[in-house]
Scaffold this motif. Structure first.
Motif, PDB file in Angstrom:
ATOM      1  N   TYR A 180       0.848  -1.200   0.000  1.00  0.00           N
ATOM      2  CA  TYR A 180       0.000   0.000   0.000  1.00  0.00           C
ATOM      3  C   TYR A 180       0.879   1.244   0.000  1.00  0.00           C
ATOM      4  O   TYR A 180       1.818   1.357   0.793  1.00  0.00           O
ATOM      5  N   ILE A 181       0.585   2.179  -0.902  1.00  0.00           N
ATOM      6  CA  ILE A 181       1.279   3.468  -0.947  1.00  0.00           C
ATOM      7  C   ILE A 181       0.216   4.542  -0.747  1.00  0.00           C
ATOM      8  O   ILE A 181      -0.711   4.670  -1.557  1.00  0.00           O
ATOM      9  N   GLY A 182       0.337   5.310   0.340  1.00  0.00           N
ATOM     10  CA  GLY A 182      -0.685   6.312   0.618  1.00  0.00           C
ATOM     11  C   GLY A 182      -0.213   7.357   1.604  1.00  0.00           C
ATOM     12  O   GLY A 182       0.972   7.437   1.950  1.00  0.00           O
ATOM     13  N   GLY A 183      -1.157   8.168   2.076  1.00  0.00           N
ATOM     14  CA  GLY A 183      -0.845   9.264   2.970  1.00  0.00           C
ATOM     15  C   GLY A 183      -0.640   8.825   4.406  1.00  0.00           C
ATOM     16  O   GLY A 183      -1.053   7.736   4.813  1.00  0.00           O
ATOM     17  N   THR A 184       0.001   9.689   5.175  1.00  0.00           N
ATOM     18  CA  THR A 184       0.264   9.394   6.580  1.00  0.00           C
ATOM     19  C   THR A 184      -1.024   9.465   7.387  1.00  0.00           C
ATOM     20  O   THR A 184      -2.028  10.044   6.961  1.00  0.00           O
ATOM     21  N   THR A 185      -0.962   8.911   8.581  1.00  0.00           N
ATOM     22  CA  THR A 185      -2.129   8.895   9.454  1.00  0.00           C
ATOM     23  C   THR A 185      -2.324  10.224  10.193  1.00  0.00           C
ATOM     24  O   THR A 185      -3.241  10.341  11.011  1.00  0.00           O
ATOM     25  N   ASP A 186      -1.493  11.227   9.914  1.00  0.00           N
ATOM     26  CA  ASP A 186      -1.703  12.556  10.490  1.00  0.00           C
ATOM     27  C   ASP A 186      -3.025  13.146  10.014  1.00  0.00           C
ATOM     28  O   ASP A 186      -3.672  13.903  10.730  1.00  0.00           O
ATOM     29  N   LEU A 187      -3.392  12.808   8.775  1.00  0.00           N
ATOM     30  CA  LEU A 187      -4.645  13.292   8.202  1.00  0.00           C
ATOM     31  C   LEU A 187      -5.728  12.241   8.408  1.00  0.00           C
ATOM     32  O   LEU A 187      -5.468  11.046   8.282  1.00  0.00           O
ATOM     33  N   SER A 204      -6.396 -13.059   6.305  1.00  0.00           N
ATOM     34  CA  SER A 204      -5.879 -13.696   5.089  1.00  0.00           C
ATOM     35  C   SER A 204      -4.367 -13.871   5.206  1.00  0.00           C
ATOM     36  O   SER A 204      -3.705 -13.236   6.032  1.00  0.00           O
ATOM     37  N   LYS A 205      -3.805 -14.733   4.368  1.00  0.00           N
ATOM     38  CA  LYS A 205      -2.357 -14.931   4.352  1.00  0.00           C
ATOM     39  C   LYS A 205      -1.629 -13.645   3.956  1.00  0.00           C
ATOM     40  O   LYS A 205      -0.485 -13.426   4.333  1.00  0.00           O
ATOM     41  N   ALA A 206      -2.321 -12.802   3.183  1.00  0.00           N
ATOM     42  CA  ALA A 206      -1.697 -11.565   2.715  1.00  0.00           C
ATOM     43  C   ALA A 206      -1.347 -10.629   3.865  1.00  0.00           C
ATOM     44  O   ALA A 206      -0.465  -9.772   3.731  1.00  0.00           O
ATOM     45  N   ALA A 207      -2.021 -10.771   5.009  1.00  0.00           N
ATOM     46  CA  ALA A 207      -1.782  -9.856   6.130  1.00  0.00           C
ATOM     47  C   ALA A 207      -0.347  -9.939   6.629  1.00  0.00           C
ATOM     48  O   ALA A 207       0.235  -8.935   7.065  1.00  0.00           O
ATOM     49  N   THR A 208       0.251 -11.124   6.579  1.00  0.00           N
ATOM     50  CA  THR A 208       1.612 -11.293   7.118  1.00  0.00           C
ATOM     51  C   THR A 208       2.686 -10.770   6.169  1.00  0.00           C
ATOM     52  O   THR A 208       3.817 -10.555   6.576  1.00  0.00           O
ATOM     53  N   HIS A 209       2.337 -10.583   4.895  1.00  0.00           N
ATOM     54  CA  HIS A 209       3.324 -10.133   3.904  1.00  0.00           C
ATOM     55  C   HIS A 209       3.086  -8.689   3.451  1.00  0.00           C
ATOM     56  O   HIS A 209       3.775  -8.214   2.554  1.00  0.00           O
ATOM     57  N   ALA A 210       2.117  -8.012   4.058  1.00  0.00           N
ATOM     58  CA  ALA A 210       1.756  -6.659   3.606  1.00  0.00           C
ATOM     59  C   ALA A 210       2.889  -5.676   3.838  1.00  0.00           C
ATOM     60  O   ALA A 210       3.625  -5.767   4.830  1.00  0.00           O
ATOM     61  N   ARG A 211       3.029  -4.720   2.929  1.00  0.00           N
ATOM     62  CA  ARG A 211       3.999  -3.628   3.066  1.00  0.00           C
ATOM     63  C   ARG A 211       3.245  -2.310   2.979  1.00  0.00           C
ATOM     64  O   ARG A 211       2.316  -2.162   2.180  1.00  0.00           O
ATOM     65  N   GLU A 212       3.649  -1.348   3.799  1.00  0.00           N
ATOM     66  CA  GLU A 212       3.002  -0.037   3.819  1.00  0.00           C
ATOM     67  C   GLU A 212       4.033   1.056   3.625  1.00  0.00           C
ATOM     68  O   GLU A 212       5.029   1.118   4.358  1.00  0.00           O
ATOM     69  N   GLU A 213       3.809   1.896   2.636  1.00  0.00           N
ATOM     70  CA  GLU A 213       4.661   3.054   2.376  1.00  0.00           C
ATOM     71  C   GLU A 213       3.801   4.300   2.579  1.00  0.00           C
ATOM     72  O   GLU A 213       2.910   4.596   1.781  1.00  0.00           O
ATOM     73  N   LEU A 214       4.038   5.022   3.671  1.00  0.00           N
ATOM     74  CA  LEU A 214       3.212   6.173   4.015  1.00  0.00           C
ATOM     75  C   LEU A 214       4.020   7.459   3.900  1.00  0.00           C
ATOM     76  O   LEU A 214       5.144   7.536   4.413  1.00  0.00           O
ATOM     77  N   GLY A 215       3.454   8.449   3.226  1.00  0.00           N
ATOM     78  CA  GLY A 215       4.161   9.710   3.035  1.00  0.00           C
ATOM     79  C   GLY A 215       3.202  10.805   2.623  1.00  0.00           C
ATOM     80  O   GLY A 215       2.016  10.779   2.969  1.00  0.00           O
TER      81      GLY A 215
END
Length: 356
Positions: A180-187, A204-215
């Motif tokens: 996931y590429i999205g905005g920070t949780t400040d907003l 789901s199995k995907a939960a253990t491999h998820a990546r988050e790029e927040l900016g």
């Protein structure tokens, strides 16, 4: 410059009668108002709004305060609101904050100093206390983002549901390495979208491999840099879901420049449905958001509030639903067993073709 006294002299009435007629005072007859309007138009009279505002009267201006008009969300909103407000003889005036609360404060000060009829605001993450104080003295409504200190009048989009739909689509296609590429949780919008992403992966199995790029959600550069980092991983994601229009634009530009095959190498779900998204590559699967309709509904509600004397203080919010638009940028992920079966089939076909 033509003045009220000139109109009064032509009609042989008092200047106060003309002033009341021009301000639609109920004490003045419709016939007199019509005569005053005709003479004012004939003489080229232009109302001195500055003088009216010095007397405490509201202007016909409505302030729209947004982070960045280059974001198509906000240009679409500005256009829809402008057309809507015109129907009530109100004029939209635009202010950009660049998500800087001190810039936001300066604009709010200017708008309130000229007695705007009201303010429609997409607030920064942490509005200045002085901004909060000034806004509480002015008819206002929040749009897209919501900050508790600014009241309970808000029109927005179900951001959590938008990312839930986008992410669930990828999970159902069999992807287990989803980024996931999205905005920070400040907003609040960033926090809701991240929550939607995480909710869709839960269990789901995907939960253990998820990546988050927040900016920064309004940065195409952040989108480019984030997808570069993800693709450089030892085990890169097989799918990516995006949480802002400008992050989406940056990712699409980088994928095109780097020659990544979509959806063969990477499935992509965008955010927003820009005109160019349907033409990009195989056509972008994305979350479509009813931004124009939302802005029009907000404008109509705000006009109704401004006409009420006094305006209603009762909390009011409206949430518009997103829609997932499936195009060619996503596909089902082939399982390992499917790939082995295809490899055996190709080997059998090669063996058969080589037999004399």
């Amino acid at each position: 410059m033509v003045t009220i006294k000139d109109i009064a002299r032509r009609l042989e009435v008092s200047a106060s009668t003309v002033g009341r007629a021009l301000s639609d005072d109920p004490r003045i007859s419709a016939a007199m108002k019509q005569k005053v309007a005709e003479v004012a138009n004939e003489l080229g009279y232009v109302a001195n709004r500055a003088a009216r505002m010095m007397r405490g009267a509201s202007s016909n201006l409505v302030g729209l305060v947004v982070p960045d008009i280059r974001n198509s969300f906000y240009s679409t909103i500005a256009h829809a609101l402008s057309k809507c407000l015109e129907s009530a003889d109100l004029q939209l005036t635009l202010s950009e904050t660049d998500d800087d609360r001190l810039v936001e404060l300066r604009h709010i000060r200017e708008l309130t100093s000229v007695n705007v009829a009201g303010i429609i605001i997409v607030p920064t993450a942490r509005p200045h206390p002085e901004s909060v104080r000034l806004l509480k003295m002015t008819p206002r409504i929040q749009l897209l983002r919501r900050h508790a200190a600014l009241g309970e009048h808000w029109f927005g989009i179900d951001d959590a549901q938008a990312l839930f739909q986008a992410t669930r689509h990828l999970v159902e296609l069999g992807h287990q390495r989803i980024a996931y590429i999205g905005g920070t949780t400040d907003l609040p919008t960033g926090a809701a979208r991240l929550q939607g992403f995480q909710n869709a992966l839960a269990g789901s199995k995907a939960a253990t491999h998820a990546r988050e790029e927040l900016g920064a959600p309004a940065s195409t550069d952040f989108g480019r840099d984030a997808i570069r980092r993800l693709l450089a991983l030892r085990t890169p994601p097989t799918a990516v879901v995006l949480g802002s229009v400008q992050n989406t634009q940056g990712v699409l530009e980088e994928l095109l420049a780097s020659g990544v095959r979509v959806p063969e190498q990477l499935s992509v779900v965008g955010f927003g449905d820009e005109l160019g998204f349907r033409w990009w590559g195989p056509g972008l699967t994305t979350v479509s958001l009813p931004v124009s309709e939302l802005a029009t509904a907000c404008g109509l509600w705000f006009i109704h509030q401004l006409k009420q004397k006094p305006a209603s203080a009762a909390p009011y919010s409206a949430v518009s639903p997103p829609t997932l638009v499936v195009r060619g940028s996503t596909r089902a992920l082939e399982s390992a067993s499917t790939k082995r079966g295809q490899a055996r089939l190709l080997a059998d076909q090669a063996s058969t073709s080589s037999t004399p």
